[in-house]
Write an enzyme that holds these catalytic residues in place. Structure first.
Site, PDB file in Angstrom:
ATOM      1  N   ALA A  28       0.820  -1.206   0.000  1.00 46.21           N
ATOM      2  CA  ALA A  28       0.000   0.000   0.000  1.00 46.21           C
ATOM      3  C   ALA A  28       0.857   1.260   0.000  1.00 46.21           C
ATOM      4  O   ALA A  28       2.013   1.251   0.439  1.00 46.21           O
ATOM      5  CB  ALA A  28      -0.918   0.002   1.223  1.00 46.21           C
ATOM      6  N   ALA A  31       2.319   2.292   3.329  1.00 46.84           N
ATOM      7  CA  ALA A  31       3.496   1.514   3.703  1.00 46.84           C
ATOM      8  C   ALA A  31       4.748   2.073   3.036  1.00 46.84           C
ATOM      9  O   ALA A  31       5.808   2.205   3.662  1.00 46.84           O
ATOM     10  CB  ALA A  31       3.305   0.045   3.329  1.00 46.84           C
ATOM     11  N   SER A  52       3.116  -9.082  -2.092  1.00 45.39           N
ATOM     12  CA  SER A  52       2.083  -8.299  -2.759  1.00 45.39           C
ATOM     13  C   SER A  52       1.442  -9.158  -3.835  1.00 45.39           C
ATOM     14  O   SER A  52       2.087 -10.071  -4.380  1.00 45.39           O
ATOM     15  CB  SER A  52       2.693  -7.026  -3.376  1.00 45.39           C
ATOM     16  N   ARG A  53       0.178  -8.850  -4.154  1.00 44.97           N
ATOM     17  CA  ARG A  53      -0.464  -9.567  -5.258  1.00 44.97           C
ATOM     18  C   ARG A  53       0.159  -9.170  -6.597  1.00 44.97           C
ATOM     19  O   ARG A  53      -0.059  -9.827  -7.592  1.00 44.97           O
ATOM     20  CB  ARG A  53      -1.969  -9.303  -5.269  1.00 44.97           C
ATOM     21  N   HIS A  94      -8.394  -7.176   6.492  1.00 50.05           N
ATOM     22  CA  HIS A  94      -7.673  -7.053   7.754  1.00 50.05           C
ATOM     23  C   HIS A  94      -7.948  -8.228   8.685  1.00 50.05           C
ATOM     24  O   HIS A  94      -7.018  -8.865   9.203  1.00 50.05           O
ATOM     25  CB  HIS A  94      -8.049  -5.747   8.454  1.00 50.05           C
ATOM     26  N   LYS A 112      -5.547   0.876  10.342  1.00 52.01           N
ATOM     27  CA  LYS A 112      -6.943   1.116  10.726  1.00 52.01           C
ATOM     28  C   LYS A 112      -7.859   0.885   9.528  1.00 52.01           C
ATOM     29  O   LYS A 112      -7.445   1.081   8.376  1.00 52.01           O
ATOM     30  CB  LYS A 112      -7.100   2.531  11.303  1.00 52.01           C
ATOM     31  N   ARG A 180     -10.568   2.761  -1.989  1.00 54.05           N
ATOM     32  CA  ARG A 180     -11.363   3.261  -0.869  1.00 54.05           C
ATOM     33  C   ARG A 180     -12.816   3.502  -1.256  1.00 54.05           C
ATOM     34  O   ARG A 180     -13.651   3.799  -0.394  1.00 54.05           O
ATOM     35  CB  ARG A 180     -10.730   4.536  -0.317  1.00 54.05           C
ATOM     36  N   ASP A 192     -12.825   4.711   6.477  1.00 49.22           N
ATOM     37  CA  ASP A 192     -11.556   5.309   6.068  1.00 49.22           C
ATOM     38  C   ASP A 192     -11.251   6.610   6.788  1.00 49.22           C
ATOM     39  O   ASP A 192     -10.105   6.853   7.175  1.00 49.22           O
ATOM     40  CB  ASP A 192     -11.562   5.548   4.561  1.00 49.22           C
TER      41      ASP A 192
END
Length: 337
Positions: A28, A31, A52-53, A94, A112, A180, A192
């Site tokens: 992400a 990150a 990662s995908r 998550h 979060k 999102r 979010d």
């Protein structure tokens, strides 16, 4: 915030000679920009492996942060050099991957929200307790020193006993296809952006908040903004606002009978940001300058201290659960507009 000595998994020997090393599940943007730079900069934490995908993204992360790559998330969990897992995945992923990480014997730091509903949060916290592992929601802003200074000023009575609290976290419109906006992956402004003002209200008003009313705006099947009115057991009201497609606003205010305290850049300050708390009294506003503070390093230091001490922060866990419960109540009670 003071920093604890480097740590390994609970019960491991010689924490001083090895950092807490993370398996990172997901590549992400948060990150790349903030969390992994903080991991590599903070003594006692490091990046062991990235999955990662998109393999090219994992390779990009690994090259920058000196880590291994794994072909998939499950392989990253099995990496022998990883003591803990950092999860910056889409919201709906998550809970399932935090559960798998805990079952694999890893401490877990989750972006979060910890999960998309309070039932899942409670289940994960119970699993972590049974396994003797640390599970923390990475709500970075609560670790920034500026909020401790606000609490100190309020306790000293500079504004009198609080009467009301207000907070807003709104951001410009997300581009088409932004994750999102994907409701199927736990997207939407409630999870979010609303979590920030909700957590700020809990931080300053304590537990026992009740939702008096709320409204949620929906567009194309996803909630894109809203507001809520909460009240504390002492009768302090909290007016919260959040959403996409609005001007950038990131602040909170506490009002008492003799003044007001306002915090700008309350939730997402850069590491070099110089906070200025605004204190208004008798029509005059003074600025209280504070030192910069890296809240990403601060949350990592708190997580590492929990692991080193072998005692998860019960108060932090209780607040994470209370936050999820309030989000659930807002979702349930909100008028749809």
């Amino acid at each position: 915030m003071s920093t604890a000595p480097p740590a390994t998994r609970c019960g491991a020997a010689s924490p001083s000679d090895a950092p807490l090393r993370f398996a990172v599940l997901g590549a992400a943007d948060i990150a790349w920009r903030r969390m992994l730079p903080a991991m590599t900069a903070l003594p006692g934490t490091d990046v062991a492996v990235v999955a990662s995908r998109r393999p090219e993204q994992a390779a990009r992360f690994a090259e920058r942060f000196g880590a291994d790559t794994a072909p998939d998330y499950a392989s990253a969990l099995a990496h022998p050099g990883a003591d803990a897992v950092y999860l910056p995945l889409p919201n709906a992923l998550h809970a399932p991957w935090a559960e798998r990480a805990l079952e694999a014997g890893k401490h877990v730091l989750v972006e979060k929200p910890l999960a998309t509903d309070a039932t899942a949060v409670a289940r994960l916290q119970q699993l972590a307790r049974r396994r003797g592992l640390v599970l923390r929601e990475s709500m970075m802003f609560v670790h920034h020193r500026q909020h401790a200074e606000v609490r100190r000023l309020v306790a000293e009575g500079v504004i009198g006993a609080p009467l009301s609290f207000s907070a807003a976290f709104t951001v410009p419109a997300r581009p088409p296809g932004d994750i999102r906006l994907n409701a199927g992956l736990g997207g939407g402004a409630l999870l979010d952006t609303a979590v920030y003002p909700v957590r700020a209200a809990l931080m300053h008003l304590g537990s026992g908040l009740e939702v008096l009313g709320a409204a949620l705006r929906h567009e194309n099947g996803t909630d894109t903004g809203g507001s809520a009115l909460l009240v504390s057991p002492e009768g302090v009201t909290a007016q919260l606002e959040w959403g996409f497609g609005r001007p950038y606003r990131c602040h909170y205010d506490i009002v008492g009978p003799s003044g007001e305290l306002r915090v700008e850049r309350a939730f997402t300050p850069p590491a070099d940001h110089v906070p200025v708390l605004r204190h208004t009294m008798d029509g005059r506003t003074d600025g209280i300058r504070l030192r910069p503070h890296d809240q990403f390093q601060a949350v990592l230091a708190a997580f590492r201290a929990e692991v080193a001490g072998g005692r998860p922060d019960a108060a932090d866990q209780a607040t994470s659960l209370a936050q999820a419960q309030l989000i659930d109540r807002i979702r349930r009670l909100a008028h749809r507009v």
